[in-house]
Motif scaffolding. Structure first.
Motif, PDB file in Angstrom:
ATOM      1  N   GLY A   1       0.804  -1.179   0.000  1.00 41.07           N
ATOM      2  CA  GLY A   1       0.000   0.000   0.000  1.00 41.07           C
ATOM      3  C   GLY A   1       0.856   1.255   0.000  1.00 41.07           C
ATOM      4  N   LEU A   2       1.902   1.243   0.821  1.00 43.70           N
ATOM      5  CA  LEU A   2       2.763   2.414   0.920  1.00 43.70           C
ATOM      6  C   LEU A   2       3.508   2.665  -0.383  1.00 43.70           C
ATOM      7  CD1 LEU A   2       3.809   4.601   2.806  1.00 43.70           C
ATOM      8  CD2 LEU A   2       5.588   3.027   3.537  1.00 43.70           C
ATOM      9  N   THR A   3       3.925   1.602  -1.039  1.00 45.98           N
ATOM     10  CA  THR A   3       4.617   1.752  -2.322  1.00 45.98           C
ATOM     11  C   THR A   3       3.674   2.295  -3.380  1.00 45.98           C
ATOM     12  OG1 THR A   3       5.960  -0.151  -1.722  1.00 45.98           O
ATOM     13  CG2 THR A   3       6.053   0.554  -4.001  1.00 45.98           C
ATOM     14  N   ALA A   4       2.439   1.813  -3.400  1.00 46.04           N
ATOM     15  CA  ALA A   4       1.457   2.307  -4.364  1.00 46.04           C
ATOM     16  C   ALA A   4       1.159   3.785  -4.129  1.00 46.04           C
ATOM     17  CB  ALA A   4       0.180   1.490  -4.266  1.00 46.04           C
ATOM     18  N   TYR A   5       1.062   4.184  -2.861  1.00 42.54           N
ATOM     19  CA  TYR A   5       0.830   5.585  -2.543  1.00 42.54           C
ATOM     20  C   TYR A   5       1.989   6.455  -3.045  1.00 42.54           C
ATOM     21  CZ  TYR A   5       0.348   9.890   0.093  1.00 42.54           C
ATOM     22  OH  TYR A   5       0.260  11.202   0.437  1.00 42.54           O
ATOM     23  N   GLY A   6       3.216   6.002  -2.787  1.00 41.07           N
ATOM     24  CA  GLY A   6       4.389   6.748  -3.237  1.00 41.07           C
ATOM     25  C   GLY A   6       4.450   6.866  -4.746  1.00 41.07           C
ATOM     26  N   THR A   7       4.090   5.789  -5.444  1.00 44.08           N
ATOM     27  CA  THR A   7       4.074   5.819  -6.902  1.00 44.08           C
ATOM     28  C   THR A   7       3.013   6.779  -7.410  1.00 44.08           C
ATOM     29  OG1 THR A   7       4.815   3.522  -6.939  1.00 44.08           O
ATOM     30  CG2 THR A   7       3.869   4.387  -8.970  1.00 44.08           C
ATOM     31  N   GLY A   8       1.849   6.788  -6.784  1.00 48.37           N
ATOM     32  CA  GLY A   8       0.787   7.715  -7.178  1.00 48.37           C
ATOM     33  C   GLY A   8       1.169   9.163  -6.936  1.00 48.37           C
ATOM     34  N   VAL A   9       1.815   9.433  -5.828  1.00 48.05           N
ATOM     35  CA  VAL A   9       2.268  10.798  -5.537  1.00 48.05           C
ATOM     36  C   VAL A   9       3.304  11.229  -6.556  1.00 48.05           C
ATOM     37  CG1 VAL A   9       3.568  12.192  -3.870  1.00 48.05           C
ATOM     38  CG2 VAL A   9       1.698  10.745  -3.095  1.00 48.05           C
ATOM     39  N   GLY A  26       5.871   1.980 -12.321  1.00 47.68           N
ATOM     40  CA  GLY A  26       5.388   0.635 -12.014  1.00 47.68           C
ATOM     41  C   GLY A  26       6.526  -0.339 -11.781  1.00 47.68           C
ATOM     42  N   LEU A  27       7.563  -0.245 -12.583  1.00 49.85           N
ATOM     43  CA  LEU A  27       8.728  -1.130 -12.438  1.00 49.85           C
ATOM     44  C   LEU A  27       9.433  -0.890 -11.108  1.00 49.85           C
ATOM     45  CD1 LEU A  27      10.588  -3.171 -14.129  1.00 49.85           C
ATOM     46  CD2 LEU A  27      12.037  -1.178 -14.410  1.00 49.85           C
ATOM     47  N   ILE A  28       9.724   0.358 -10.808  1.00 45.94           N
ATOM     48  CA  ILE A  28      10.424   0.683  -9.569  1.00 45.94           C
ATOM     49  C   ILE A  28       9.550   0.372  -8.360  1.00 45.94           C
ATOM     50  CG2 ILE A  28      11.392   2.587  -8.208  1.00 45.94           C
ATOM     51  CD1 ILE A  28      12.313   3.792 -10.893  1.00 45.94           C
ATOM     52  N   GLY A  29       8.267   0.703  -8.443  1.00 45.50           N
ATOM     53  CA  GLY A  29       7.361   0.400  -7.341  1.00 45.50           C
ATOM     54  C   GLY A  29       7.214  -1.096  -7.112  1.00 45.50           C
ATOM     55  N   GLY A  30       7.147  -1.862  -8.192  1.00 46.48           N
ATOM     56  CA  GLY A  30       7.045  -3.316  -8.068  1.00 46.48           C
ATOM     57  C   GLY A  30       8.286  -3.926  -7.452  1.00 46.48           C
ATOM     58  N   LEU A  31       9.459  -3.449  -7.880  1.00 49.18           N
ATOM     59  CA  LEU A  31      10.706  -3.935  -7.290  1.00 49.18           C
ATOM     60  C   LEU A  31      10.789  -3.576  -5.809  1.00 49.18           C
ATOM     61  CD1 LEU A  31      13.463  -3.300  -9.977  1.00 49.18           C
ATOM     62  CD2 LEU A  31      12.734  -5.486  -9.037  1.00 49.18           C
ATOM     63  N   ALA A  32      10.456  -2.347  -5.476  1.00 49.91           N
ATOM     64  CA  ALA A  32      10.523  -1.907  -4.082  1.00 49.91           C
ATOM     65  C   ALA A  32       9.562  -2.709  -3.207  1.00 49.91           C
ATOM     66  CB  ALA A  32      10.221  -0.415  -3.981  1.00 49.91           C
ATOM     67  N   ALA A  33       8.344  -2.898  -3.681  1.00 55.12           N
ATOM     68  CA  ALA A  33       7.362  -3.657  -2.895  1.00 55.12           C
ATOM     69  C   ALA A  33       7.795  -5.112  -2.739  1.00 55.12           C
ATOM     70  CB  ALA A  33       5.992  -3.580  -3.557  1.00 55.12           C
ATOM     71  N   ASN A  52      18.536 -16.876  -6.371  1.00 54.70           N
ATOM     72  CA  ASN A  52      18.329 -16.596  -7.798  1.00 54.70           C
ATOM     73  C   ASN A  52      16.856 -16.705  -8.165  1.00 54.70           C
ATOM     74  OD1 ASN A  52      21.034 -16.147  -8.227  1.00 54.70           O
ATOM     75  ND2 ASN A  52      21.455 -18.231  -8.932  1.00 54.70           N
ATOM     76  N   HIS A  53      16.161 -17.671  -7.580  1.00 57.18           N
ATOM     77  CA  HIS A  53      14.731 -17.836  -7.853  1.00 57.18           C
ATOM     78  C   HIS A  53      13.943 -16.620  -7.363  1.00 57.18           C
ATOM     79  CE1 HIS A  53      11.043 -19.980  -8.653  1.00 57.18           C
ATOM     80  NE2 HIS A  53      10.648 -19.763  -7.407  1.00 57.18           N
ATOM     81  N   THR A  54      14.304 -16.103  -6.196  1.00 50.16           N
ATOM     82  CA  THR A  54      13.618 -14.925  -5.656  1.00 50.16           C
ATOM     83  C   THR A  54      13.829 -13.719  -6.563  1.00 50.16           C
ATOM     84  OG1 THR A  54      13.993 -15.746  -3.417  1.00 50.16           O
ATOM     85  CG2 THR A  54      13.385 -13.445  -3.628  1.00 50.16           C
ATOM     86  N   PHE A  55      15.066 -13.523  -7.023  1.00 49.39           N
ATOM     87  CA  PHE A  55      15.332 -12.393  -7.912  1.00 49.39           C
ATOM     88  C   PHE A  55      14.608 -12.543  -9.252  1.00 49.39           C
ATOM     89  CE2 PHE A  55      19.213 -11.735  -5.235  1.00 49.39           C
ATOM     90  CZ  PHE A  55      18.842 -10.483  -4.774  1.00 49.39           C
ATOM     91  N   ALA A  56      14.497 -13.777  -9.755  1.00 47.43           N
ATOM     92  CA  ALA A  56      13.761 -14.005 -11.002  1.00 47.43           C
ATOM     93  C   ALA A  56      12.285 -13.670 -10.823  1.00 47.43           C
ATOM     94  CB  ALA A  56      13.934 -15.448 -11.466  1.00 47.43           C
ATOM     95  N   LEU A  57      11.710 -14.073  -9.694  1.00 50.02           N
ATOM     96  CA  LEU A  57      10.299 -13.763  -9.428  1.00 50.02           C
ATOM     97  C   LEU A  57      10.087 -12.265  -9.240  1.00 50.02           C
ATOM     98  CD1 LEU A  57       9.258 -16.652  -7.014  1.00 50.02           C
ATOM     99  CD2 LEU A  57       8.521 -16.287  -9.373  1.00 50.02           C
ATOM    100  N   LEU A  58      11.000 -11.603  -8.539  1.00 57.26           N
ATOM    101  CA  LEU A  58      10.881 -10.154  -8.355  1.00 57.26           C
ATOM    102  C   LEU A  58      10.987  -9.421  -9.686  1.00 57.26           C
ATOM    103  CD1 LEU A  58      13.004  -9.494  -5.136  1.00 57.26           C
ATOM    104  CD2 LEU A  58      10.523  -9.409  -5.374  1.00 57.26           C
ATOM    105  N   GLY A  59      11.894  -9.865 -10.550  1.00 57.75           N
ATOM    106  CA  GLY A  59      12.038  -9.243 -11.865  1.00 57.75           C
ATOM    107  C   GLY A  59      10.805  -9.432 -12.729  1.00 57.75           C
ATOM    108  N   ALA A  60      10.275 -10.656 -12.746  1.00 56.06           N
ATOM    109  CA  ALA A  60       9.063 -10.932 -13.534  1.00 56.06           C
ATOM    110  C   ALA A  60       7.883 -10.121 -13.011  1.00 56.06           C
ATOM    111  CB  ALA A  60       8.748 -12.420 -13.512  1.00 56.06           C
ATOM    112  N   SER A  61       7.779 -10.031 -11.705  1.00 55.82           N
ATOM    113  CA  SER A  61       6.692  -9.259 -11.093  1.00 55.82           C
ATOM    114  C   SER A  61       6.816  -7.775 -11.428  1.00 55.82           C
ATOM    115  CB  SER A  61       6.722  -9.469  -9.582  1.00 55.82           C
ATOM    116  OG  SER A  61       5.863  -8.581  -8.932  1.00 55.82           O
ATOM    117  N   ALA A  62       8.031  -7.248 -11.400  1.00 59.09           N
ATOM    118  CA  ALA A  62       8.246  -5.829 -11.704  1.00 59.09           C
ATOM    119  C   ALA A  62       7.931  -5.523 -13.167  1.00 59.09           C
ATOM    120  CB  ALA A  62       9.679  -5.433 -11.368  1.00 59.09           C
ATOM    121  N   VAL A  63       8.293  -6.426 -14.068  1.00 58.41           N
ATOM    122  CA  VAL A  63       7.970  -6.232 -15.490  1.00 58.41           C
ATOM    123  C   VAL A  63       6.457  -6.262 -15.692  1.00 58.41           C
ATOM    124  CG1 VAL A  63       8.149  -7.284 -17.777  1.00 58.41           C
ATOM    125  CG2 VAL A  63      10.178  -7.057 -16.349  1.00 58.41           C
ATOM    126  N   TYR A  64       5.787  -7.177 -15.013  1.00 61.77           N
ATOM    127  CA  TYR A  64       4.325  -7.257 -15.065  1.00 61.77           C
ATOM    128  C   TYR A  64       3.702  -5.944 -14.573  1.00 61.77           C
ATOM    129  CZ  TYR A  64      -0.349  -9.036 -13.898  1.00 61.77           C
ATOM    130  OH  TYR A  64      -1.698  -9.225 -13.796  1.00 61.77           O
TER     131      TYR A  64
END
Length: 92
Positions: A1-9, A26-33, A52-64
């Motif tokens: 929620g806090l990341t989404a608020y910061g991205t909206g601001v 969206g990319l930066i907010g997704g990575l941060a969250a 490595n699996h965690t970083f792959a999931l975080l990257g895919a999520s941020a691209v999404y």
């Protein structure tokens, strides 16, 4: 929620937003969250970590998030309408 608020601001505070601002936010907010989520799990004692699996999931999520961000910004602007308040002081 806090990341989404910061991205909206960030999005609302820019006077003339370039086309790449929404996907970049969206990319930066997704990575941060995602990183905060993993860090919270590590602090709570979950048996995971920065693998490595965690970083792959975080990257895919941020691209999404980056792909969906322009659509979400357009939809929320249409639903909420144009803001009637003055722009943020740093955007003037």
């Amino acid at each position: 929620g806090l990341t989404a608020y910061g991205t909206g601001v960030l999005q609302a505070g820019v006077l003339r937003a370039p086309r790449l601002l929404a996907p970049l936010a969206g990319l930066i907010g997704g990575l941060a969250a995602g990183i905060m989520f993993v860090m919270g799990g590590v602090l709570a004692g979950a048996d995971l970590g920065f693998t490595n699996h965690t970083f792959a999931l975080l990257g895919a999520s941020a691209v999404y998030d980056a792909v969906l961000a322009p659509i979400v910004f357009v939809l929320t602007t249409r639903v909420l309408g144009e803001p009637r308040t003055a722009p943020a002081p740093w955007a003037r």
